[in-house]
Write a protein that holds these residues in place. Sequence first.
Motif, PDB file in Angstrom:
ATOM      1  N   ILE A  57       0.831  -1.346  -0.111  1.00 19.20           N
ATOM      2  CA  ILE A  57      -0.011  -0.023   0.140  1.00 19.20           C
ATOM      3  C   ILE A  57       0.895   1.374   0.064  1.00 19.20           C
ATOM      4  CG2 ILE A  57      -1.689   1.400   1.455  1.00 19.20           C
ATOM      5  CD1 ILE A  57      -2.744  -1.586   2.331  1.00 19.20           C
ATOM      6  N   ASN A  61      -0.279   2.640  -3.878  1.00 22.98           N
ATOM      7  CA  ASN A  61      -1.710   3.030  -3.610  1.00 22.98           C
ATOM      8  C   ASN A  61      -2.463   3.584  -4.731  1.00 22.98           C
ATOM      9  OD1 ASN A  61      -4.041   2.467  -2.046  1.00 22.98           O
ATOM     10  ND2 ASN A  61      -3.631   4.418  -0.632  1.00 22.98           N
ATOM     11  N   TRP A  63      -5.462   3.892  -7.574  1.00 23.80           N
ATOM     12  CA  TRP A  63      -6.811   3.455  -7.507  1.00 23.80           C
ATOM     13  C   TRP A  63      -7.393   3.833  -9.096  1.00 23.80           C
ATOM     14  CZ3 TRP A  63      -9.229   0.473  -4.256  1.00 23.80           C
ATOM     15  CH2 TRP A  63      -8.888   0.271  -2.807  1.00 23.80           C
ATOM     16  N   THR A  72      -3.120  -2.706  -6.018  1.00 17.95           N
ATOM     17  CA  THR A  72      -3.578  -2.101  -4.944  1.00 17.95           C
ATOM     18  C   THR A  72      -4.397  -3.123  -4.131  1.00 17.95           C
ATOM     19  OG1 THR A  72      -3.148   0.196  -5.979  1.00 17.95           O
ATOM     20  CG2 THR A  72      -4.686  -0.083  -4.005  1.00 17.95           C
TER      21      THR A  72
END
Length: 128
Positions: A57, A61, A63, A72
């Motif tokens: 993470i 990280n 998205w 992730t």
Amino acid sequence: MDSSIFLAKFWGWYLLIFFFILSVNPKRIKQVFDDLYDQKFLIITAFIAIVVGLLNIIFHNIWEPSYKLIITLIGWTSLFIGLALFSFPKKTVSFLALTNIKLVQVIYTLLFFLGIYLLNTAYGIVLM
């Protein structure tokens, strides 16, 4: 090397190796779940899952809807499973064992295809 590509290679190879070992030696799955009832093994497993999840993470990280999201989600899943094993060991082991029994073929097939997808993305074997 980009961290996303590095982690795609790492997780892709890990998932494929994991799939093939469990396919060749399915008794290993039962042994792992039996070992989770041993508190020392459970604490070490939880600790490793937390560390791997946090590292994943912290370094990745991202998205966005691509292979990066899969990486992730692997990190977050590892972190949550590690925290659950550490905080609620009996309930988590029971849940994982039940899930494994009911969905074993689906889970391991999904892991295989995720590994293939990540390796294909990292190495560009098949252009999509």
